[in-house]
Design an enzyme around this catalytic site. Structure first.
Site, PDB file in Angstrom:
ATOM      1  N   HIS A 388      63.722  51.687  50.415  1.00  0.00           N
ATOM      2  CA  HIS A 388      64.837  51.103  50.107  1.00  0.00           C
ATOM      3  C   HIS A 388      64.726  49.532  50.314  1.00  0.00           C
ATOM      4  O   HIS A 388      65.804  48.539  50.017  1.00  0.00           O
ATOM      5  CB  HIS A 388      65.781  51.450  51.399  1.00  0.00           C
ATOM      6  CG  HIS A 388      67.268  51.249  51.165  1.00  0.00           C
ATOM      7  ND1 HIS A 388      67.976  50.533  50.096  1.00  0.00           N
ATOM      8  CD2 HIS A 388      68.216  52.044  51.682  1.00  0.00           C
ATOM      9  CE1 HIS A 388      69.270  50.660  50.096  1.00  0.00           C
ATOM     10  NE2 HIS A 388      69.346  51.574  51.072  1.00  0.00           N
ATOM     11  N   ASP A 392      67.558  49.686  45.462  1.00  0.00           N
ATOM     12  CA  ASP A 392      69.114  49.698  46.252  1.00  0.00           C
ATOM     13  C   ASP A 392      69.487  51.017  45.685  1.00  0.00           C
ATOM     14  O   ASP A 392      69.132  51.742  44.837  1.00  0.00           O
ATOM     15  CB  ASP A 392      69.994  48.603  45.915  1.00  0.00           C
ATOM     16  CG  ASP A 392      69.545  47.232  46.611  1.00  0.00           C
ATOM     17  OD1 ASP A 392      68.769  47.530  48.108  1.00  0.00           O
ATOM     18  OD2 ASP A 392      69.753  46.310  46.094  1.00  0.00           O
TER      19      ASP A 392
END
Length: 417
Positions: A388, A392
């Site tokens: 992450h 995204d």
């Protein structure tokens, strides 16, 4: 003259290795190029072959030993394998014969001493006790004596006959711990981890500790691909000499999705994001010594037949532990097919320094809605685990959705739309 058998030059970044398996024993005949020993590193298994026809004179490093590059692990002699083997057999035969004679001599001594002891015991008995022992054919040495100076009395013999003296009964509980047999069901074995397994463990922990891993899921209707495969599989195999599987569809779909979402094909190096302008996809394979990930290079330039052939070759090498370091290094993205083991759903772990991994799972019939109608379709869950820090939610969900669209409408792979 002896020839030194050495550890081969180890791959770059590999400092040491472990002796995995000796295939030949000292004195055993060996032909030129026969594999003598497997040496395991944290990346590959190296085979060391015989330099000529001959025999291993001596093994200097046993299985499990840690060794370095070009370290001497055995001594080898050209020719003479059978004679050396025969000599050893003859030595063992003579040794066995000598041991048998020693054993026979010891047994005779033991028997003689036992007879002498028995005779001495009988001589020390009183006439009444001696007569009672003889009448009942008893061994006086096995009867518990309570008389003065350890002498056997008539009462001792009578108690023994009546069963009042029960040394065997008293010793039975100690001699027969029945639960010990049952404890075999709770057996434990301690086996050292192989170097490859240690390396796998290190990399998995590294991925968990050094990345912000998140997983997103989707499901795919496999019916279109299954119908296409059923229609063309025979012609495909006849034309290309390889079977048409589902992995080639997913590799090509993933390649096209990586083009649309370059962050998924990128990696982090310090404070930089490295975007790769090529597509090297690793395919996780379960090998005898652990999980390995051979890499398909430039998948954007490969046909589906190329993909199937390469996967087949890599899979066979993985089973034979013959993959090279070069075939397993690099890679910008990985696909793991847990469905071959029956897994319905899981969260795959990223293969560092990559930023994402696609997990495929078991195809099973499920009730779904298609064009407003409730129908039963062959469905597969897919998962994308990603870092992450670089990827995204928009990219991860979009990537997985693109895979789904390509598989559910495989004509799009040909049209690139």
């Amino acid at each position: 003259m002896s020839i030194e058998i050495k550890v081969p030059v180890l791959p770059e970044s590999v400092a040491e290795a472990t002796i995995a398996t000796w295939h030949k024993k000292p004195g055993e005949s060996v032909k030129r190029d026969e594999v003598l020993v497997d040496i395991e590193t944290d990346k590959v298994v190296l085979e060391v072959s015989a330099p000529d026809d001959g025999v291993i004179e001596e093994i200097l490093k046993d299985q499990g030993s840690t060794v370095g590059a070009e370290e001497v692990i055995a001594k080898f002699k050209k020719g003479g394998g059978e004679s050396a083997k025969d000599d050893k057999k003859e030595e063992k035969k003579e040794e066995k014969s000598s041991k048998d004679e020693d054993k026979k001599s010891k047994d005779e001594d033991k028997k003689s001493k036992s007879e002498e002891s028995s005779s001495a015991n009988l001589d020390a008995l009183s006439p009444a006790v001696r007569r009672l022992v003889a009448e009942h054919n008893l061994d006086a040495s096995k009867i518990k004596a309570t008389g003065k100076d350890g002498r056997l009395t008539k009462e001792d013999v009578e108690n023994h006959i009546k069963g009042g003296d029960k040394p065997a009964a008293k010793s039975a509980p100690a001699a027969a711990p029945a639960p010990a047999v049952a404890s075999g069901e709770r057996e434990e074995r301690r086996v050292p981890m192989t170097r490859l397994r240690q390396r796998i463990a290190e990399r998995l922990l590294q991925a968990q500790h050094n990345a912000a891993i998140l997983t997103t899921f989707n499901d795919i209707n496999m019916k279109p691909v299954m119908e296409l495969r059923a229609k063309y599989k025979d012609q495909f195999e006849k034309t290309h000499g390889v079977k048409l599987g589902f992995m080639s569809f997913f590799v090509k779909a993933a390649t096209e999705a990586l083009k649309r979402y370059p962050e998924v094909n990128a990696s982090i190096d310090g404070n930089d994001i490295v975007y790769h302008g090529y597509y090297d996809i690793g395919v996780a394979v379960s090998a005898p010594r652990g999980l390995v990930v051979p890499v398909l290079r430039d998948t954007d330039r490969m046909s589906m037949a190329d993909v199937e052939k390469t996967i087949g070759e890599m899979g066979q090498k993985a089973k034979n532990n013959s993959l090279t370091v070069e075939e397993m290094t690099g890679g910008t993205f990985t696909i793991s097919n847990g469905g071959v083991f029956g897994s319905l759903m899981a969260t795959p772990i990223i293969n560092p320094p990559q930023s994402a991994i696609l997990g495929m799972f078991r195809t099973e019939d499920r009730v779904v809605a298609v064009n407003g109608q409730i129908v039963i379709q062959p469905m597969m869950y897919v998962a994308l685990s990603y870092d992450h820090r670089i990827i995204d939610g928009r990219e991860s969900v979009g990537f997985l959705k693109t895979i789904k669209e390509f598989i559910e409408d495989p004509a799009r792979l040909l049209l690139n739309v």
